[in-house]
Scaffold this active site. Structure first.
Site, PDB file in Angstrom:
ATOM      1  N   GLN A  88     -15.848  -4.236   7.134  1.00  0.00           N
ATOM      2  CA  GLN A  88     -17.123  -4.748   6.645  1.00  0.00           C
ATOM      3  C   GLN A  88     -17.253  -6.261   6.774  1.00  0.00           C
ATOM      4  O   GLN A  88     -18.362  -6.795   6.741  1.00  0.00           O
ATOM      5  CB  GLN A  88     -17.305  -4.378   5.170  1.00  0.00           C
ATOM      6  CG  GLN A  88     -17.397  -2.889   4.893  1.00  0.00           C
ATOM      7  CD  GLN A  88     -17.532  -2.603   3.410  1.00  0.00           C
ATOM      8  OE1 GLN A  88     -16.549  -2.471   2.707  1.00  0.00           O
ATOM      9  NE2 GLN A  88     -18.761  -2.519   2.930  1.00  0.00           N
ATOM     10  N   TRP A  98     -17.544  -6.704  -6.547  1.00  0.00           N
ATOM     11  CA  TRP A  98     -17.906  -6.319  -5.183  1.00  0.00           C
ATOM     12  C   TRP A  98     -19.326  -6.812  -4.956  1.00  0.00           C
ATOM     13  O   TRP A  98     -20.249  -6.339  -5.621  1.00  0.00           O
ATOM     14  CB  TRP A  98     -17.816  -4.795  -4.974  1.00  0.00           C
ATOM     15  CG  TRP A  98     -18.086  -4.472  -3.538  1.00  0.00           C
ATOM     16  CD1 TRP A  98     -19.291  -4.236  -2.951  1.00  0.00           C
ATOM     17  CD2 TRP A  98     -17.109  -4.403  -2.496  1.00  0.00           C
ATOM     18  NE1 TRP A  98     -19.145  -4.023  -1.605  1.00  0.00           N
ATOM     19  CE2 TRP A  98     -17.811  -4.132  -1.293  1.00  0.00           C
ATOM     20  CE3 TRP A  98     -15.722  -4.565  -2.446  1.00  0.00           C
ATOM     21  CZ2 TRP A  98     -17.166  -3.992  -0.064  1.00  0.00           C
ATOM     22  CZ3 TRP A  98     -15.090  -4.431  -1.227  1.00  0.00           C
ATOM     23  CH2 TRP A  98     -15.797  -4.144  -0.060  1.00  0.00           C
ATOM     24  N   HIS A 124      -8.616   0.724   3.738  1.00  0.00           N
ATOM     25  CA  HIS A 124      -9.996   0.805   3.281  1.00  0.00           C
ATOM     26  C   HIS A 124     -10.822   1.418   4.411  1.00  0.00           C
ATOM     27  O   HIS A 124     -11.748   0.793   4.934  1.00  0.00           O
ATOM     28  CB  HIS A 124     -10.506  -0.573   2.874  1.00  0.00           C
ATOM     29  CG  HIS A 124     -11.706  -0.557   1.982  1.00  0.00           C
ATOM     30  ND1 HIS A 124     -11.835  -1.347   0.863  1.00  0.00           N
ATOM     31  CD2 HIS A 124     -12.852   0.169   2.041  1.00  0.00           C
ATOM     32  CE1 HIS A 124     -13.004  -1.125   0.284  1.00  0.00           C
ATOM     33  NE2 HIS A 124     -13.651  -0.204   0.987  1.00  0.00           N
ATOM     34  N   ARG A 158      -8.993  -9.650  -3.404  1.00  0.00           N
ATOM     35  CA  ARG A 158      -8.565  -8.334  -2.931  1.00  0.00           C
ATOM     36  C   ARG A 158      -9.203  -8.084  -1.573  1.00  0.00           C
ATOM     37  O   ARG A 158     -10.423  -8.043  -1.453  1.00  0.00           O
ATOM     38  CB  ARG A 158      -8.990  -7.249  -3.928  1.00  0.00           C
ATOM     39  CG  ARG A 158      -8.614  -5.864  -3.445  1.00  0.00           C
ATOM     40  CD  ARG A 158      -9.180  -4.758  -4.335  1.00  0.00           C
ATOM     41  NE  ARG A 158      -8.992  -3.489  -3.649  1.00  0.00           N
ATOM     42  CZ  ARG A 158      -9.915  -2.551  -3.521  1.00  0.00           C
ATOM     43  NH1 ARG A 158     -11.123  -2.716  -4.029  1.00  0.00           N
ATOM     44  NH2 ARG A 158      -9.650  -1.444  -2.864  1.00  0.00           N
ATOM     45  N   ASN A 164     -12.488   1.868  -8.961  1.00  0.00           N
ATOM     46  CA  ASN A 164     -13.782   1.328  -8.555  1.00  0.00           C
ATOM     47  C   ASN A 164     -14.863   2.056  -9.346  1.00  0.00           C
ATOM     48  O   ASN A 164     -15.010   3.275  -9.215  1.00  0.00           O
ATOM     49  CB  ASN A 164     -14.011   1.546  -7.056  1.00  0.00           C
ATOM     50  CG  ASN A 164     -12.988   0.823  -6.189  1.00  0.00           C
ATOM     51  OD1 ASN A 164     -12.150   0.083  -6.694  1.00  0.00           O
ATOM     52  ND2 ASN A 164     -13.060   1.028  -4.896  1.00  0.00           N
ATOM     53  N   GLU A 211     -10.413   4.390  -2.554  1.00  0.00           N
ATOM     54  CA  GLU A 211     -11.382   5.475  -2.631  1.00  0.00           C
ATOM     55  C   GLU A 211     -11.144   6.637  -1.651  1.00  0.00           C
ATOM     56  O   GLU A 211     -11.949   6.884  -0.752  1.00  0.00           O
ATOM     57  CB  GLU A 211     -12.797   4.928  -2.418  1.00  0.00           C
ATOM     58  CG  GLU A 211     -13.233   3.962  -3.479  1.00  0.00           C
ATOM     59  CD  GLU A 211     -14.690   3.527  -3.349  1.00  0.00           C
ATOM     60  OE1 GLU A 211     -15.228   3.010  -4.345  1.00  0.00           O
ATOM     61  OE2 GLU A 211     -15.289   3.735  -2.277  1.00  0.00           O
ATOM     62  N   TYR A 235     -18.975   1.963 -10.567  1.00  0.00           N
ATOM     63  CA  TYR A 235     -20.308   1.392 -10.409  1.00  0.00           C
ATOM     64  C   TYR A 235     -21.336   2.006 -11.359  1.00  0.00           C
ATOM     65  O   TYR A 235     -22.273   1.339 -11.766  1.00  0.00           O
ATOM     66  CB  TYR A 235     -20.802   1.586  -8.972  1.00  0.00           C
ATOM     67  CG  TYR A 235     -20.083   0.746  -7.953  1.00  0.00           C
ATOM     68  CD1 TYR A 235     -20.561  -0.507  -7.606  1.00  0.00           C
ATOM     69  CD2 TYR A 235     -18.920   1.202  -7.327  1.00  0.00           C
ATOM     70  CE1 TYR A 235     -19.914  -1.288  -6.655  1.00  0.00           C
ATOM     71  CE2 TYR A 235     -18.265   0.428  -6.391  1.00  0.00           C
ATOM     72  CZ  TYR A 235     -18.754  -0.814  -6.050  1.00  0.00           C
ATOM     73  OH  TYR A 235     -18.100  -1.593  -5.125  1.00  0.00           O
ATOM     74  N   GLU A 288     -13.300  -2.638  -8.085  1.00  0.00           N
ATOM     75  CA  GLU A 288     -14.634  -2.908  -7.550  1.00  0.00           C
ATOM     76  C   GLU A 288     -15.666  -2.637  -8.644  1.00  0.00           C
ATOM     77  O   GLU A 288     -15.572  -1.650  -9.360  1.00  0.00           O
ATOM     78  CB  GLU A 288     -15.003  -2.008  -6.354  1.00  0.00           C
ATOM     79  CG  GLU A 288     -14.343  -2.345  -5.045  1.00  0.00           C
ATOM     80  CD  GLU A 288     -14.828  -1.431  -3.920  1.00  0.00           C
ATOM     81  OE1 GLU A 288     -15.962  -0.910  -4.001  1.00  0.00           O
ATOM     82  OE2 GLU A 288     -14.061  -1.229  -2.963  1.00  0.00           O
TER      83      GLU A 288
END
Length: 451
Positions: free
Chosen positions: A17, A403, A118, A74, A299, A163, A301, A356
């Site tokens: 990314q 993140w 990742h 990270r 992680n 993940e 959200y 994250e």
């Protein structure tokens, strides 16, 4: 509110990314390079060939981290930048890049936190069967050993996988992420088991090369939150959180990916759901999977509300009309950063890092040349208050990674989503602090007191 004095404040990115330089200096082809070249796979038809050009701009990016006040960064390594074919010859130019990045971080007193994987598997290994090939356990352990020996004199913080629910579930159940190869449930469960064994063998490899390493694992979850503070609703939420429901993306759960790591067995709920498709598991497999780790990354959200159904189980509640959503449509549920760490710590009894957390917003440069992302500030404020409350209530949370450091390639959404606290103009690569970066700098400086 004040966070613990040694609390680790960090930001996070991922290699595909962020780095760019996809075909430079010996980096090998990956499943994401290939997936992006499949027509219709990426919303805006883009790819990570250049991304944020971090490969060339890392000194500027590290300076930004230092100026904000982050104590940790990270980042994931591109497996194929170090081992172009995933196995075999080591690419020294790849090692040199990460050495330079690590040294730059240390100059700024920023702790380098390496994530081994990742999602960007070397394409040469995918052609050999990828995670469905049992040899993947050894491939990954070999890669981990190369990494640990190259960087372990300066890097002590390692995460094996980011993940797995996503790179297996979205890659092979729904097919919306690389490699986009939808497979049978039995095949997917075989891959999952191999990934868990690869995790264990990588832990062994890192520990052998870097005895003082801190090693963890970073799955993800949508958190079941009790609708009220009634004991019955709290227990219902706990049951829902660790359940393995039979649903379209059956990989999206907590316990199938974490119980084996800590308890040496799969959860009974999952064994019942997957009964007809289970591959053969050997007792020694679980000895490897439960190789001791030092912390549990998560992680987080968002989440959903649950209540007791009056029959000893749970009922998932519908969202309220007009519920708050982020730019990418994810629900805003600040309490998930209280209940998630609390439930995970009580079940697995390991120190927790929020590896994250963040929000996509419709950010734009305003007439004054600034990015006024008040929605992101409010989101982070609410979530950090919940995390602080969890810490006050005895949950051992060691750190928080926002993140993301800056806007980047958001997988199948391409460049249509902006998660960064720093804005990126993808035509010029100019970096501009958003208001949230200035705000987070003050949060870190105050140890959370301004919250």
């Amino acid at each position: 509110m004040r966070f613990p004095q040694n609390f680790l404040w960090g930001s996070a990115t991922a290699s595909y990314q962020f780095e760019g330089a996809a075909s430079l200096d010996g980096r090998g082809y990956t499943v994401w390079d290939d997936f992006c070249r499949r027509p219709g796979s990426i919303l805006d038809g883009s790819n990570g060939d250049i991304a944020c050009d971090h490969y060339h701009r890392y000194p500027e990016d590290v300076a930004i981290m230092g100026d904000i006040g982050f104590g940790a960064y990270r980042f994931s390594l591109a497996w194929s930048r170090i081992l172009p074919d995933g196995i075999g010859a080591v690419n020294q130019k790849g090692i040199d890049f990460y050495n330079a990045l690590i040294d730059e971080l240390l100059k700024k007193n920023i702790t380098p936190c390496i994530t081994l994987y990742h999602w960007d598997m070397p394409y040469a290994l995918y052609r050999k069967g990828g995670w469905q090939n049992k040899d993947s356990v050894d491939w990954f352990a070999n890669y981990a050993e190369v990494v640990a020996r190259a960087f372990g004199d300066r890097v002590k913080f390692f995460i094996t996988f980011n993940e797995p629910q996503c790179f297996i579930g979205l890659g092979h159940v729904s097919g919306e992420h690389a490699p986009g190869n939808i497979m049978s449930r039995r095949s997917v469960l075989e891959m999952t088991h191999n990934v868990l064994m690869a995790h264990g063998k990588a832990v062994q490899a890192i520990r052998s090369a870097v005895p003082d390493a801190m090693i963890g694992y970073a799955p993800t979850s949508g958190v079941a939150c009790p609708n009220t503070d009634r004991t019955e609703d709290i227990e219902a939420a706990r049951k829902a959180y660790f359940d393995v429901p039979d649903q379209p993306n059956y990989m999206w759960n907590v316990s199938w990916f974490s119980d084996p790591v800590f308890f040496g067995k799969y959860p009974e709920a999952g064994l019942k759901v997957f009964e007809k498709d289970l591959p053969d598991f050997k007792p020694d497999d679980f000895k490897l999977i439960t190789e001791p780790i030092d912390f549990y990354g998560q992680n987080i959200y968002n989440g959903y509300s649950v209540e007791d159904d009056g029959q000893g189980s749970y009922r998932r509640l519908p969202r309220k009309p007009g519920f708050a959503r982020t730019a990418c449509g994810w629900p805003v549920v600040p309490e998930c950063l209280y209940w998630g760490p609390k439930f995970l710590y009580e079940r697995y009894k390991k120190p927790i890092y929020i590896t994250e957390n963040g929000i996509s917003c419709t950010d734009s440069v305003c007439l004054d040349g600034k990015i006024h992302d008040t929605e992101r500030i409010d989101f982070l404020h609410r979530y950090l208050l919940s995390l602080g409350k969890a810490i006050e209530d005895g949950v051992d949370v060691k750190g928080y990674f926002v993140w993301s450091l800056m806007d980047n390639f958001e997988w199948a959404k391409g460049y249509t989503e902006r998660f960064g606290i720093v804005h990126v103009d993808y035509e010029t690569q100019e970096r501009t602090w958003k208001d949230s970066a200035f705000w987070l700098k003050e949060v870190i400086k105050s140890g959370g007191a301004i919250l």
